[in-house]
Motif scaffolding. Structure first.
Motif, PDB file in Angstrom:
ATOM      1  N   GLY A  79       0.794  -1.221   0.000  1.00  0.00           N
ATOM      2  CA  GLY A  79       0.000   0.000   0.000  1.00  0.00           C
ATOM      3  C   GLY A  79       0.826   1.271   0.000  1.00  0.00           C
ATOM      4  O   GLY A  79       2.048   1.245  -0.121  1.00  0.00           O
ATOM      5  N   VAL A  80       0.155   2.384   0.111  1.00  0.00           N
ATOM      6  CA  VAL A  80       0.822   3.680   0.177  1.00  0.00           C
ATOM      7  C   VAL A  80       0.434   4.387   1.466  1.00  0.00           C
ATOM      8  O   VAL A  80      -0.599   4.098   2.053  1.00  0.00           O
ATOM      9  CB  VAL A  80       0.417   4.586  -1.015  1.00  0.00           C
ATOM     10  CG1 VAL A  80       0.882   3.985  -2.322  1.00  0.00           C
ATOM     11  CG2 VAL A  80      -1.099   4.806  -1.041  1.00  0.00           C
ATOM     12  N   MET A  81       1.314   5.298   1.910  1.00  0.00           N
ATOM     13  CA  MET A  81       0.979   6.125   3.061  1.00  0.00           C
ATOM     14  C   MET A  81       0.595   7.517   2.550  1.00  0.00           C
ATOM     15  O   MET A  81       1.220   8.033   1.628  1.00  0.00           O
ATOM     16  CB  MET A  81       2.178   6.245   4.010  1.00  0.00           C
ATOM     17  CG  MET A  81       2.626   4.932   4.660  1.00  0.00           C
ATOM     18  SD  MET A  81       1.384   4.115   5.679  1.00  0.00           S
ATOM     19  CE  MET A  81       1.345   5.201   7.117  1.00  0.00           C
ATOM     20  N   VAL A  82      -0.423   8.093   3.142  1.00  0.00           N
ATOM     21  CA  VAL A  82      -0.760   9.470   2.801  1.00  0.00           C
ATOM     22  C   VAL A  82      -0.540  10.343   4.035  1.00  0.00           C
ATOM     23  O   VAL A  82      -0.500   9.834   5.158  1.00  0.00           O
ATOM     24  CB  VAL A  82      -2.221   9.612   2.293  1.00  0.00           C
ATOM     25  CG1 VAL A  82      -2.398   8.871   0.981  1.00  0.00           C
ATOM     26  CG2 VAL A  82      -3.217   9.118   3.337  1.00  0.00           C
ATOM     27  N   ASN A  83      -0.394  11.644   3.822  1.00  0.00           N
ATOM     28  CA  ASN A  83      -0.017  12.519   4.930  1.00  0.00           C
ATOM     29  C   ASN A  83      -1.194  13.165   5.640  1.00  0.00           C
ATOM     30  O   ASN A  83      -1.114  13.478   6.813  1.00  0.00           O
ATOM     31  CB  ASN A  83       0.934  13.612   4.441  1.00  0.00           C
ATOM     32  CG  ASN A  83       2.268  13.013   4.051  1.00  0.00           C
ATOM     33  OD1 ASN A  83       2.837  12.239   4.819  1.00  0.00           O
ATOM     34  ND2 ASN A  83       2.731  13.317   2.855  1.00  0.00           N
ATOM     35  N   ASP A  84      -2.282  13.387   4.897  1.00  0.00           N
ATOM     36  CA  ASP A  84      -3.411  14.040   5.550  1.00  0.00           C
ATOM     37  C   ASP A  84      -4.725  13.639   4.885  1.00  0.00           C
ATOM     38  O   ASP A  84      -4.738  12.918   3.882  1.00  0.00           O
ATOM     39  CB  ASP A  84      -3.227  15.567   5.545  1.00  0.00           C
ATOM     40  CG  ASP A  84      -2.938  16.088   4.146  1.00  0.00           C
ATOM     41  OD1 ASP A  84      -3.445  15.480   3.172  1.00  0.00           O
ATOM     42  OD2 ASP A  84      -2.195  17.084   4.024  1.00  0.00           O
ATOM     43  N   VAL A  85      -5.802  14.154   5.443  1.00  0.00           N
ATOM     44  CA  VAL A  85      -7.135  13.799   4.964  1.00  0.00           C
ATOM     45  C   VAL A  85      -7.308  14.202   3.495  1.00  0.00           C
ATOM     46  O   VAL A  85      -7.889  13.459   2.701  1.00  0.00           O
ATOM     47  CB  VAL A  85      -8.204  14.471   5.854  1.00  0.00           C
ATOM     48  CG1 VAL A  85      -9.593  14.302   5.258  1.00  0.00           C
ATOM     49  CG2 VAL A  85      -8.150  13.884   7.258  1.00  0.00           C
ATOM     50  N   GLU A  86      -6.765  15.385   3.174  1.00  0.00           N
ATOM     51  CA  GLU A  86      -6.811  15.875   1.790  1.00  0.00           C
ATOM     52  C   GLU A  86      -6.303  14.810   0.811  1.00  0.00           C
ATOM     53  O   GLU A  86      -6.966  14.444  -0.143  1.00  0.00           O
ATOM     54  CB  GLU A  86      -5.905  17.116   1.702  1.00  0.00           C
ATOM     55  CG  GLU A  86      -6.255  18.080   0.613  1.00  0.00           C
ATOM     56  CD  GLU A  86      -7.186  19.169   1.144  1.00  0.00           C
ATOM     57  OE1 GLU A  86      -7.849  19.776   0.331  1.00  0.00           O
ATOM     58  OE2 GLU A  86      -7.246  19.395   2.383  1.00  0.00           O
TER      59      GLU A  86
ATOM     60  N   LEU B 263      -5.834  11.687   1.304  1.00  0.00           N
ATOM     61  CA  LEU B 263      -6.633  10.459   1.371  1.00  0.00           C
ATOM     62  C   LEU B 263      -7.837  10.568   0.439  1.00  0.00           C
ATOM     63  O   LEU B 263      -8.125   9.658  -0.338  1.00  0.00           O
ATOM     64  CB  LEU B 263      -7.103  10.204   2.814  1.00  0.00           C
ATOM     65  CG  LEU B 263      -8.075   9.027   2.974  1.00  0.00           C
ATOM     66  CD1 LEU B 263      -7.387   7.704   2.656  1.00  0.00           C
ATOM     67  CD2 LEU B 263      -8.662   8.982   4.383  1.00  0.00           C
TER      68      LEU B 263
ATOM     69  N   ALA C 166      -6.794  10.181  -3.096  1.00  0.00           N
ATOM     70  CA  ALA C 166      -6.471   8.779  -3.411  1.00  0.00           C
ATOM     71  C   ALA C 166      -7.749   7.955  -3.581  1.00  0.00           C
ATOM     72  O   ALA C 166      -7.847   7.125  -4.489  1.00  0.00           O
ATOM     73  CB  ALA C 166      -5.591   8.182  -2.313  1.00  0.00           C
ATOM     74  N   LEU C 167      -8.735   8.184  -2.716  1.00  0.00           N
ATOM     75  CA  LEU C 167      -9.979   7.408  -2.805  1.00  0.00           C
ATOM     76  C   LEU C 167     -10.766   7.784  -4.052  1.00  0.00           C
ATOM     77  O   LEU C 167     -11.398   6.932  -4.681  1.00  0.00           O
ATOM     78  CB  LEU C 167     -10.827   7.622  -1.551  1.00  0.00           C
ATOM     79  CG  LEU C 167     -10.275   6.995  -0.259  1.00  0.00           C
ATOM     80  CD1 LEU C 167     -11.159   7.342   0.939  1.00  0.00           C
ATOM     81  CD2 LEU C 167     -10.148   5.473  -0.379  1.00  0.00           C
TER      82      LEU C 167
ATOM     83  N   LYS D 142      -9.408   6.072  -7.076  1.00  0.00           N
ATOM     84  CA  LYS D 142      -9.831   4.675  -7.171  1.00  0.00           C
ATOM     85  C   LYS D 142     -11.333   4.551  -7.446  1.00  0.00           C
ATOM     86  O   LYS D 142     -11.874   3.440  -7.484  1.00  0.00           O
ATOM     87  CB  LYS D 142      -9.527   3.950  -5.858  1.00  0.00           C
ATOM     88  CG  LYS D 142      -8.041   3.630  -5.640  1.00  0.00           C
ATOM     89  CD  LYS D 142      -7.858   2.987  -4.252  1.00  0.00           C
ATOM     90  CE  LYS D 142      -6.427   2.588  -3.987  1.00  0.00           C
ATOM     91  NZ  LYS D 142      -6.169   1.165  -4.268  1.00  0.00           N
TER      92      LYS D 142
ATOM     93  N   LEU E  61     -13.655   5.327  -5.423  1.00  0.00           N
ATOM     94  CA  LEU E  61     -14.359   4.881  -4.220  1.00  0.00           C
ATOM     95  C   LEU E  61     -15.138   6.008  -3.537  1.00  0.00           C
ATOM     96  O   LEU E  61     -15.973   5.768  -2.679  1.00  0.00           O
ATOM     97  CB  LEU E  61     -13.365   4.260  -3.232  1.00  0.00           C
ATOM     98  CG  LEU E  61     -12.773   2.924  -3.697  1.00  0.00           C
ATOM     99  CD1 LEU E  61     -11.541   2.571  -2.891  1.00  0.00           C
ATOM    100  CD2 LEU E  61     -13.805   1.816  -3.626  1.00  0.00           C
TER     101      LEU E  61
ATOM    102  N   ASP F  54      -4.041  -0.732   2.150  1.00  0.00           N
ATOM    103  CA  ASP F  54      -3.751  -0.187   0.825  1.00  0.00           C
ATOM    104  C   ASP F  54      -3.408   1.292   0.937  1.00  0.00           C
ATOM    105  O   ASP F  54      -2.588   1.798   0.188  1.00  0.00           O
ATOM    106  CB  ASP F  54      -4.965  -0.372  -0.088  1.00  0.00           C
ATOM    107  CG  ASP F  54      -5.309  -1.828  -0.241  1.00  0.00           C
ATOM    108  OD1 ASP F  54      -4.561  -2.522  -0.938  1.00  0.00           O
ATOM    109  OD2 ASP F  54      -6.289  -2.292   0.374  1.00  0.00           O
TER     110      ASP F  54
ATOM    111  N   GLY G 205      -2.554   4.055   4.080  1.00  0.00           N
ATOM    112  CA  GLY G 205      -2.374   4.250   5.514  1.00  0.00           C
ATOM    113  C   GLY G 205      -2.229   5.713   5.844  1.00  0.00           C
ATOM    114  O   GLY G 205      -1.724   6.493   5.029  1.00  0.00           O
TER     115      GLY G 205
END
Ligand SMILES: Cc1cc2nc3c(=O)[nH]c(=O)nc-3n(C[C@H](O)[C@H](O)[C@H](O)COP(=O)(O)OP(=O)(O)OC[C@H]3O[C@@H](n4cnc5c(N)ncnc54)[C@H](O)[C@@H]3O)c2cc1C
Lengths: 250, 312
Positions: free
Chosen positions: A230-237, A239, A242-243, A246, A248, B293, B295
């Motif tokens: 997976g990947v790590m994101v830094n903040d809600v923005e 995220l 990213a969603l 996809k 989603l 997927d 985090g």
């Protein structure tokens, strides 16, 4: 009641990370910590509490498995069981076979209540208790999270997909236990010493009437397909972006 | 042709999606699929006739089936199944409770948690909480009895009109040793955990029942269902039927949020089939990040309100 029979399985400890053998014949058990199946430990704890409450006189534990299962039976005796029986058998055994072998013990011992875990954490089959109940033609209450005994019957709260169900069953019966029923006691050193003197009978599986063959053949055991990393994101923005990528989130 | 009998699961007058998913598994084995519905009237059975791929719905109405009790149903199923080669049930608490009693009556080995059909008699199933996969073969000539891991199969369509066959109650002995007293289920407007395409789960990190309100608010914005780890259930934050994992529900949503959940293998076992797993944890070393997927290292008490307001 006179007697409670508790069925115990030796399994890989639940904290161990499971590794599949390279030849796909099974999982690695050499040098791996083994324990009583946690659900069975809860069943034993409940039986001991029923006895301590004056509702039973004797708690007998039984296991089917390799000679080393004596270790888990000794732990059970140290927890407070009065007597143990090992049906010695090497190799995999299907739940139907286990239940048939257990039914022979039930016939001999004639317990007022039979308890065991709702599933074993190795094969996750969740069958043995129910099969045994049908073979003995007695009631079952599976996935128990609360048990109360009254003379000739038991009231059991069961954890089912729809919530909490309460059943009343006539004794003798089989109760299989869920995690929230109780928290098993720790064994203390003096109890371990005392347990060494308790009776542990060993029966060879060949001495039973039960046929240990199976109509299920295990072709192989493989690791589960890995998830993509997976990947790590830094903040809600990030995220939300990213969603949305996809598809989603709209 | 190979004949398959699927045992319907229904609750409160509704056929559950688990039934359709079990039929989906059956459809990968044979085209001859019948459903058996045991209930106290045939209204539920008529719902089952719409499930695609089903030929006949056998309905036995009897007051003994007012509430599902396995010791009452098992001898009836065993009797009806004499004409079938396969008997399949969903691997829910309903199916897990009932199937082994059928195994005992018919003297056939049961396969628990079928996750794929490799060949008509070769199946894959998870063991060790899904940390290993077993491929098994059932000997030729034997009846196949199995429970189906519903998270591995999609629900089928509802455009069928299968035959509804009112069937006589076979003359079997109905035991009276088991009495249903009551069921306590929390009613919620949110979608069912097993069906929802988005699930938001909270763990011990959420801290209290009151704090779960944060998750409910987020869930309502997303039309999501809310789940929990065992630690959250044990601590009394939420009822037991919300538990996800090896001993709770095995689910397969498109999107799963694990919030304040460390990622114990027993929890992961319940979400292996999720499409996208988002993990929110303030501990960068939490094992949940190994399988997530997406985090994000964050305090959930800041994260959830931020995300919720973003969705306005
Ligand atoms: C036989 C058996 C079966 C089991 N079955 C299941 C099962 O079906 N389902 C299940 O879930 N468990 C099951 N368990 C229990 C499992 O082993 C774990 O104990 C459990 O999943 C832990 O739950 P948790 O992650 O919520 O709690 P913890 O492990 O305590 O994790 C809490 C997490 O929250 C994080 N956190 C705390 N505060 C915050 C904050 N403010 N913001 C962000 N993050 C925060 C912490 O960093 C930590 O990672 C089973 C165990 C056994 C032995």
């Amino acid at each position: 009641m006179e007697k409670i029979l508790v069925c115990i399985k030796r399994v890989i400890d639940y904290n161990v990370k499971i590794r599949v053998k390279p030849d796909e014949s099974g999982v690695v058990t050499e040098g791996v910590k083994m324990s009583i199946n946690p659900f069975d430990e809860i069943a034993l704890e409940e039986a001991l509490r029923i006895k301590e409450n004056g509702d039973a006189v004797e708690v007998v534990i039984v296991s089917i498995g390799p000679d080393d299962s004596q270790q888990q039976l000794r732990t059970g005796l140290a927890m407070g069981a009065d007597r143990a029986i090992l049906i010695k058998h090497d190799g995999e055994i299907e739940p139907l076979t286990v239940a048939k072998a257990l039914s022979e013990i039930v016939e001999d011992e004639n317990p007022g209540l039979i308890m065991m875990g709702k599933q074993a954490i190795d094969d996750d089959s969740s069958q043995t208790g129910q099969i045994l109940a049908q073979l003995c033609d007695i009631p079952q209450a599976t996935f128990a999270s609360k048990v109360s005994i009254q003379e000739e019957k038991a009231t059991v709260v069961r954890e089912i997909d729809q919530g909490l169900e309460t059943l009343e069953i006539d004794l003798p019966a089989i109760i299989t236990t869920d995690l929230r029923l109780n928290e098993p006691r720790y064994v203390k050193l003096p109890d371990i010493m005392k347990a060494k003197k308790k009776v542990l009978d060993v029966i060879e599986s060949g001495e039973l009437k039960t046929d240990f063959s199976s109509s299920i053949e295990v072709i192989n055991v493989t690791p589960p397909p890995p998830r993509e990393s997976g990947v790590m994101v830094n903040d809600v923005e990030e995220l939300v972006v990213a969603l949305k990528e996809k598809g989603l989130l709209s | 042709m190979t004949k398959i009998l699927v045992i319907a699961e229904h609750f409160d007058g509704e056929i559950l999606s688990a039934t359709s998913k079990t039929v989906n598994c059956a459809s990968q084995i044979s085209e001859s699929i019948d459903i058996l519905v045991l209930g106290d009237d045939s209204a539920v059975a008529s719902q089952a006739t719409t499930i695609d791929a089903v030929s006949n719905v056998l309905s036995i109405s009897n007051e003994a089936f007012g509430y599902p009790v396995s010791s009452i149903m098992a001898p009836v199923v065993a009797e009806i199944s004499s004409e079938y080669d396969y008997i399949l049930l969903p691997s829910s608490t309903f199916g897990k409770d009932l199937a082994p009693r059928i195994s005992a009556i018919l003297d056939v080995n049961q396969v628990t948690d079928i996750m794929s059909v490799e060949e008509p008699r070769i199946f894959k199933r998870p063991i060790y909480a899904g940390n290993a996969i077993q491929t098994i073969k059932i000997a030729e000539g034997k009846k196949v009895l199995g429970t189906v891991r519903t998270a591995s199969f999609k629900e089928l369509g509802n455009s069928n009109s299968a035959n509804l066959i009112e069937t006589e109650m076979p003359s079997v002995n109905i035991p009276s040793h088991t009495r249903f007293i009551k069921i306590e289920s929390e009613k919620t407007e949110r979608p069912d955990l097993q069906v929802a395409s988005i699930v938001i789960s909270g763990g011990r990190g959420v801290g209290s029942a009151e704090n779960f309100e944060l998750l409910y608010q987020l869930a309502d914005k997303l039309g999501a269902s809310v789940g929990a780890s065992r630690a959250a259930v044990d601590a009394g934050f939420v009822p037991n039927d919300m538990q996800v994992g090896q001993t709770g529900k095995i689910i397969a949503p498109d999107l799963y949020f694990a919030i304040g959940i460390s990622g114990a293998i027993q929890h992961i076992a319940g979400i292996k089939d999720a499409g996208t797993i988002v993990a929110v944890n303030k501990d960068a070393d939490a094992p949940i990040f190994e399988i997530a997927d997406i985090g994000i290292v964050a305090d959930l008490f800041e994260f959830i309100p931020q995300l919720t307001s973003k969705l306005d």
